[in-house]
Design an enzyme around this catalytic site. Structure first.
Site, PDB file in Angstrom:
ATOM      1  N   GLU A 123     -71.990 -59.052 -13.624  1.00  0.00           N
ATOM      2  CA  GLU A 123     -71.732 -60.480 -13.394  1.00  0.00           C
ATOM      3  C   GLU A 123     -72.799 -61.223 -14.177  1.00  0.00           C
ATOM      4  O   GLU A 123     -73.952 -61.281 -13.772  1.00  0.00           O
ATOM      5  CB  GLU A 123     -71.800 -60.765 -11.891  1.00  0.00           C
ATOM      6  CG  GLU A 123     -71.032 -61.992 -11.495  1.00  0.00           C
ATOM      7  CD  GLU A 123     -71.888 -63.223 -11.514  1.00  0.00           C
ATOM      8  OE1 GLU A 123     -71.887 -63.935 -12.553  1.00  0.00           O
ATOM      9  OE2 GLU A 123     -72.565 -63.485 -10.513  1.00  0.00           O
ATOM     10  N   CYS A 169     -74.441 -69.588 -12.206  1.00  0.00           N
ATOM     11  CA  CYS A 169     -73.718 -69.048 -13.366  1.00  0.00           C
ATOM     12  C   CYS A 169     -72.363 -69.737 -13.566  1.00  0.00           C
ATOM     13  O   CYS A 169     -71.862 -69.809 -14.679  1.00  0.00           O
ATOM     14  CB  CYS A 169     -73.560 -67.548 -13.246  1.00  0.00           C
ATOM     15  SG  CYS A 169     -72.947 -67.042 -11.646  1.00  0.00           S
TER      16      CYS A 169
END
Ligand code: NAD
Length: 477
Positions: free
Chosen positions: A249, A283
């Site tokens: 990720e 993010c």
């Protein structure tokens, strides 16, 4: 009181004994919070041996038993939420409101994984002939090495640990050295809930030293990393040597698309809240704002006014919406992005400067008419800056939005079905919010496309990522 900082290996808390340490800093005051011990090579080898040994029993426990421990840990974490949230503010900087939410979400994630462990069903495939049985049996993949970043100190460790444990795996987790307290609190909760020694091992140290030693061991069968793309690529190369399964990720650079058919003030308010959450160090934060030229001026003015109204300060203070950046590195990086964009002709609509003398504070910043050549349009800013650009044609805008190697999140605001459909079909992202910033829940998969990574955490996909399948073809004789 701040957390007692220690490693947790084979059911024992370890610190002192001549181990190197590093100082954990409060980013709002730059005051020292505590000394974090670094794992020695012997600690890491002990963690590997413990995780391997513990896997033998843990994998055979029923998912119901494993889930009971996770649920009990969630209850303990909730009971301590105030203390854990205050420590989270102290070491990461986000507001107390955001920190409280994060701790409660971490507890919810433990609960979700606990239940999801009971739903790893496998399947039966109809055979071609009589007497055959063909079964796909999911099995826990084994010992996991996990690396969590500093921006969500409670949620990431909660996801990684609970998904591995629910699947029947054991793990060695290295959270970020800059924000160790929440992960320690989660591991303490698991210990109190009755987790057997060796099932979770918690280590800190020099990230590269730890990842190299863990991934060199054939004991590790799964790697889960959340962090930057360059580090993710480096870890995948290390994982390749032992053919270790990976979940990555990584960074994003989310387009936020504003069409010309929306209530501009309403959308500016929604995007302000999502842009400055955790000071933009998220993010999936909206970063590249593609605004239809018909509403650009009105939207830019509304966003700039809203950004100027965001109250910045120490996250523990009442009414503070945005805290400091989590570390000095991030603030320097943001200063560089803003200076570069202004040099290339962007317009400063709000912010654009440091705040306060102490702490890593930076003003909520809006840059207008940012050229695609500016660094901030190509590299992930990871901070409190929105970069605005105009568009007229949807296809051309989507080509620009897709023109980077990132593919984590994207957002679009429109009342038009055709616009929504064009974005849904055309945007290359793993997470898409249409008229909503809500794209991360315990029960939904979180993960990206392209260089933003592969695999998901959360949802059914999260626990499934810690399983491997065995196909069994059986004939009665
Ligand atoms: P960085 O690249 O130095 O580190 C990113 C993370 O990886 C940190 O948590 C760090 O401890 C860890 N790390 C670094 N080297 C490692 C190694 N060899 N083995 C294991 N872990 C390692 O950058 P940074 O300054 O800490 O963070 C800034 C950048 O990281 C941002 O620009 C952003 O792209 C990215 N980031 C992404 C996320 C996310 O949620 N995807 C979270 C935090 C940071």
């Amino acid at each position: 009181m701040y957390e007692n900082l220690a490693l947790f290996i084979d059911g024992q808390w370890r610190s002192g004994d001549g181990r190197a340490t590093e100082t954990v800093i409060n980013p709002a005051t730059e005051a020292a919070l505590g000394e974090l011990p670094h794992a020695t090579d012997a600690d890491l080898d002990d963690a590997l041996a413990a995780a391997r040994r513990a896997f033998g029993d843990w994998r055979r426990r029923s998912p119901t038993d494993r889930g009971a421990i996770l649920r009990q840990a969630a209850a303990i974490l909730r009971a301590r939420a105030e203390e854990v949230a205050a420590n989270l503010v102290a070491e990461e900087g986000k507001s107390l409101t955001e920190s409280r939410i994060e701790v409660m979400v971490a507890a919810e994630v433990l609960d979700w994984s606990a239940e999801e462990g009971r739903r790893q069903y496998g399947r039966l495939i109809p055979p071609r002939g009589p007497g055959f049985q063909q079964a796909v049996v999911p099995e826990p993949i084994g010992v996991c090495a996990q690396f969590a970043p500093w921006n969500f100190p409670a949620i990431f460790p909660a996801r990684k640990i609970s998904e591995a444990l629910a699947a029947g795996c054991t793990c060695i987790i290295k959270p970020s050295e800059e924000v160790p307290a929440s992960a320690i609190a989660i591991v303490r909760a698991l210990e109190e809930a009755g987790l057997p020694p060796g099932v979770v091992n918690l280590v800190f140290g020099v990230p590269d030293t730890i990842s190299r030693r863990l991934l060199a061991s054939p004991v590790v069968r799964k790697l889960s990393f959340t962090g930057s793309i360059p580090v993710g690529k480096h870890l995948m190369r290390l994982a390749a040597d032992n053919m270790v399964k990976t979940t990555m990720e990584l960074g994003g650079h989310a387009p936020a698309i504003v069409f010309d058919d929306v209530d501009v003030d309403q959308v500016a308010a929604i995007l302000t809240a999502s842009k400055f959450r955790n000071a933009g160090q998220v993010c999936n934060s909206p970063t590249r704002f593609f605004v239809h030229e018909a509403v650009y001026d009105r939207f830019a003015a509304a966003l700039a006014a809203a950004a100027r109204g965001v109250r910045v300060g120490n996250g523990m203070d009442d009414g503070v919406v945005m805290g400091p950046l989590a570390n000095a590195r991030r603030r320097e990086a943001i200063e560089g992005f803003v200076a570069d964009a202004l040099d290339r002709g962007a317009e400063l609509l709000a912010g654009g400067a440091r705040l306060e003398n102490k702490g890593f504070f930076y003003a909520p910043t809006i840059l207008g008419d940012v050229p695609d050549t500016a660094r901030i349009m190509r590299e992930e800013p990871f901070g409190p800056v929105a970069a605005l650009t105009r568009f007229a044609d949807t296809d051309e805008m989507l080509a620009r939005a897709n023109g980077l190697p990132f593919g984590l999140a994207g957002y679009a605001y429109t009342r038009g079905l055709a616009n929504a459909q064009a974005v849904r079909d055309g945007l290359q992202v793993g997470l898409l919010g249409i008229n909503t910033p809500q794209i991360a829940l315990a029960e939904t998969p979180f993960g990206g496309m392209k260089e933003s990574g592969h695999g998901s955490e959360g949802g059914s996909e999260g626990v499934a990522g810690y399983m491997t399948t065995k196909f069994v073809s059986q004939l009665a004789l």
